[in-house]
Design an enzyme around this catalytic site. Structure first.
Site: not given
Length: 146
Positions: A110, A127
């Protein structure tokens, strides 16, 4: 069916490749800071908001099984695939990209961190694509005329 399959495969490869390319940049050291947004490396061992991180190594197999189940369902109900190949392709590409991270890096890579006014969970391109896929699926289900 063939056209949907061809388009689906192309979109899958595109989303998967973009996500992995961005993650390669981040893993290579790319960083960026601003007042509202930062690009920084984080490894998410759980799912959204790090939920289920306690499952550790099992999580990737659970997610792989879930995506495998979706693929089996699509093989069984081809009309569903044809009707929704666009969001399904995006969803599967993003899901498999994040699962690949779990196998290679031990967690999902991330990097987008919002911190203006409030702090939000760190997330990645995959995402966002999962959110886009869900929105497209809902739109197709509720608003698209048949």
């Amino acid at each position: 069916m063939r056209i949907a399959l061809f388009r689906s495969l192309g979109l899958f490869v595109l989303v998967f490749a973009i996500d992995q390319a961005i993650k390669a940049l981040i893993l290579g050291g790319f960083r960026w800071e601003s007042e509202a947004l930062s690009i920084t490396l984080a490894f998410n061992k759980g799912v959204a908001f790090s939920m289920f991180a306690f499952l550790e190594g099992w999580l990737k197999y659970i997610q792989l099984g879930m995506l495998g189940g979706i693929l089996l369902f699509l093989a069984y109900d081809r009309s569903f695939f044809v009707a929704h190949y666009l969001p399904l392709s995006i969803l599967l590409a993003a899901g498999f990209s994040n699962i690949l991270d779990r196998f290679i890096h031990g967690g999902v890579v991330d990097y987008v961190y919002w911190h203006y006014g409030f702090e939000f969970a760190i997330f990645n391109f995959a995402d966002v694509m999962i959110d886009v896929a869900v929105a497209l699926f809902l739109w197709q289900t509720f608003f698209k005329q048949k």
